[in-house]
Write a protein that holds these residues in place. Structure first.
Motif, short mmCIF file in Angstrom:
data_model
loop_
_atom_site.label_atom_id
_atom_site.label_comp_id
_atom_site.label_asym_id
_atom_site.label_seq_id
_atom_site.Cartn_x
_atom_site.Cartn_y
_atom_site.Cartn_z
N THR A 155 82.96 63.61 64.23
CA THR A 155 82.99 62.53 63.24
C THR A 155 82.72 63.01 61.80
O THR A 155 82.79 62.22 60.86
CB THR A 155 81.96 61.45 63.59
N HIS A 156 82.36 64.27 61.66
CA HIS A 156 82.07 64.82 60.33
C HIS A 156 82.90 66.08 60.13
O HIS A 156 83.22 66.77 61.11
CB HIS A 156 80.60 65.19 60.18
N PHE A 196 74.62 67.29 71.28
CA PHE A 196 74.83 66.29 70.24
C PHE A 196 75.75 66.80 69.12
O PHE A 196 76.52 66.04 68.54
CB PHE A 196 73.48 65.87 69.66
N CYS A 197 75.66 68.09 68.82
CA CYS A 197 76.44 68.62 67.69
C CYS A 197 77.93 68.37 67.87
O CYS A 197 78.65 68.14 66.89
CB CYS A 197 76.15 70.10 67.51
N TRP A 252 70.19 62.48 69.25
CA TRP A 252 70.05 63.94 69.11
C TRP A 252 68.84 64.47 69.86
O TRP A 252 68.79 65.66 70.19
CB TRP A 252 70.00 64.34 67.63
N GLU A 253 67.88 63.60 70.15
CA GLU A 253 66.70 64.03 70.89
C GLU A 253 66.94 64.03 72.40
O GLU A 253 66.16 64.59 73.16
CB GLU A 253 65.51 63.13 70.57
N ARG A 254 68.00 63.36 72.81
CA ARG A 254 68.27 63.25 74.25
C ARG A 254 69.40 64.16 74.69
O ARG A 254 69.52 64.48 75.86
CB ARG A 254 68.62 61.80 74.60
N CYS A 296 73.82 73.12 66.73
CA CYS A 296 75.17 73.53 66.31
C CYS A 296 75.33 75.04 66.36
O CYS A 296 76.44 75.54 66.56
CB CYS A 296 75.47 73.05 64.89
N CYS A 297 74.25 75.76 66.16
CA CYS A 297 74.29 77.22 66.15
C CYS A 297 75.39 77.76 65.24
O CYS A 297 76.21 78.59 65.66
CB CYS A 297 74.43 77.78 67.57
#
Ligand SMILES: *[C@@H]1O[C@H](CO)[C@@H](O)[C@H](O)[C@H]1NC(C)=O
Ligand SMILES: *[C@@H]1O[C@H](CO)[C@@H](O)[C@H](O)[C@H]1NC(C)=O
Ligand SMILES: *[C@@H]1O[C@H](CO)[C@@H](O)[C@H](O)[C@H]1NC(C)=O
Length: 424
Positions: A293-294, A286-287, A280-282, A353-354
């Motif tokens: 998966t969620h 990422f969202c 998530w830092e790279r 994700c906003c």
């Protein structure tokens, strides 16, 4: 000639740097928000672009976000009613009646004075057994109360004005952070949290007569001849004890213990706890991976939790527990470490994700202008508690503005129709 040229060029560079500094300075003062630059390690070049964008939005944040919203006063009134302790005759009855509560709306009941009654019961019920809490990484006790209810007890390790330096998860848990977090969550209408209250245990009177053998083994005498507890846990060390104060008491956070089958999950936004960067830092996208998966519901819930964690600066939620498909706000002791630090990346679920449930936004929008911390103080005062220094309260208000700025950033990027999700 070449000397002249070199001189001219140096002058040019100097002016360029000067202009940069000037523009940067004015850019950041236009909106008249200054405390934002008061961020550890703030260096514009080193910040991810998203941070720059969010800070820009902070500088131009509409002034309405700095004012109190009159609609909040009714919410505050209801909260004060819930936490009022005028009716505490039936403390045993209180816990007994509500321990098996979990409903769709909240983990525990809170309307009509019940929150206050539960806190009072947790603070004053007779203790019949004290033991080391099972599992866990930090010193924690388990109190069994008359009537068979259980409390976790996290002892005080620091004074309220102690500043914890180092990384965001440094230091022992802060007992005041646990209790602060409870009120904060209730004000945010994040009701999936266990009640928590400051309680003082008299070591000789309340603990030793009912301590288990295991707990007595986890105690040592200090140089003053007083019994001190080092506990039994992953990080517990015999030289890192908790000792009674001059009144023979140990202060701590008493947290209602939940005997429920929780599912434990790894947070997708957990920290690496090493210098290695997490995905998530790279990856600013990422969202998308998390959404693949969620469930959307879970991601929205993680976003909500990140706002809560950001306000107190709890950067240690590597795992989370779920009950009835909702995240329970357990383990809030890593908040309130350093009032000068705002680690914006705790908000990564939000700015990556906003999205946020519309109802959550409509509620959080009402907390501006000091209402949030004013209400925490009012609720805590009903139990005679002082939970944080003014610096921490100011920091929470400052972070609330940063949360609003992050929402503005998201709206600017995606439009409010995408950001605010209708969950009804
Ligand atoms: C809090 O959330 C519940 C739903 O979880 C909602 O029914 C209630 O109206 C909310 N309360 C406030 C004051 O926003
Ligand atoms: C022992 O007592 C003295 C005087 O009250 C105090 O200053 C000191 O911190 C105590 N030591 C410990 C280990 O508690
Ligand atoms: C306790 O001892 C450990 C080593 O066993 C050490 O790392 C730690 O710093 C000590 N803590 C204190 C408070 O002295």
């Amino acid at each position: 000639m070449s000397m002249n040229y070199a001189f001219g060029f140096s002058l040019f560079l100097l002016i360029l740097v000067g202009l940069n500094v000037y523009f940067f300075y004015t850019m950041n003062t236009v909106g008249k928000v200054n405390p934002i630059l008061n961020v550890r390690g703030f260096k514009s070049d080193l910040l991810p672009n998203i941070f720059k964008d969010i800070y820009n939005h902070l500088n131009y944040l509409p002034s309405s976000y700095r004012h109190k919203i009159s609609k909040f006063s009714l919410i505050q009134k209801n909260l004060l009613q819930s936490f009022n302790i005028s009716n505490v005759n039936n403390v045993k009855y209180t816990l007994h009646n509500y321990i098996n509560w979990p409903r769709e709306e909240s983990l525990f009941p809170y309307r009509n004075g019940i929150s206050g009654q539960m806190l009072s019961a947790m603070r004053s019920s007779t203790i019949v057994l004290v033991d080391n809490a099972p599992k866990g990484t930090q010193l924690k006790l388990l109190l069994l109360l008359e009537g068979k209810h259980k409390l976790y007890f996290k002892p005080k390790r620091y004074k309220l004005d102690t500043i914890i330096n180092g990384n965001i998860y440094a230091g022992f848990d802060r007992h005041n952070s646990e209790v602060f977090a409870y009120y904060l969550a209730m004000i945010m209408n994040f009701t999936w949290i266990a009640p928590s209250v400051i309680r003082k245990l008299h070591l000789q009177r309340d603990v030793l007569p009912v301590a288990t053998v295991g707990l007595k083994k986890a105690m040592v005498k200090n140089e003053n001849g007083s019994m001190c507890i080092y506990g039994k846990c992953f990080y517990c060390k015999i030289n890192e004890t908790v000792c009674p104060d001059n009144n023979g008491e140990i202060e701590g956070a008493a947290i209602l213990y939940l005997d429920k089958p929780f599912r434990v999950n790894k947070s997708p936004w957990r920290r690496s706890y090493t210098t290695k960067k997490m995905e998530w830092e790279r990856d600013d996208d990422f969202c998308k991976k998390v959404l693949a998966t969620h469930s959307r519901k879970r991601v929205l819930n993680l976003v909500e939790v990140s706002i809560f964690d950001f306000l107190i600066q709890n950067g240690d939620r590597h795992h989370y527990e779920v009950y009835k498909d909702r995240i329970v706000l357990f383990d809030n002791g890593k908040g309130l470490g350093n009032p000068a630090v705002d680690e914006l990346d705790i908000l990564a679920p939000l700015y990556q994700c906003c999205m946020l449930p519309l109802t959550t936004w409509q509620h959080l929008e009402l907390l501006s202008g000091g209402s949030l911390t004013e209400t925490i103080k009012l609720l805590a005062s009903l139990q005679g508690e002082k939970l944080a220094t003014e610096d921490h309260f100011k920091a929470v208000e400052r972070r609330l503005l940063k949360f609003y700025a992050t929402i503005q950033y998201c709206i600017g990027k995606h439009g409010s129709a995408k950001v605010f999700v209708n969950t009804d």
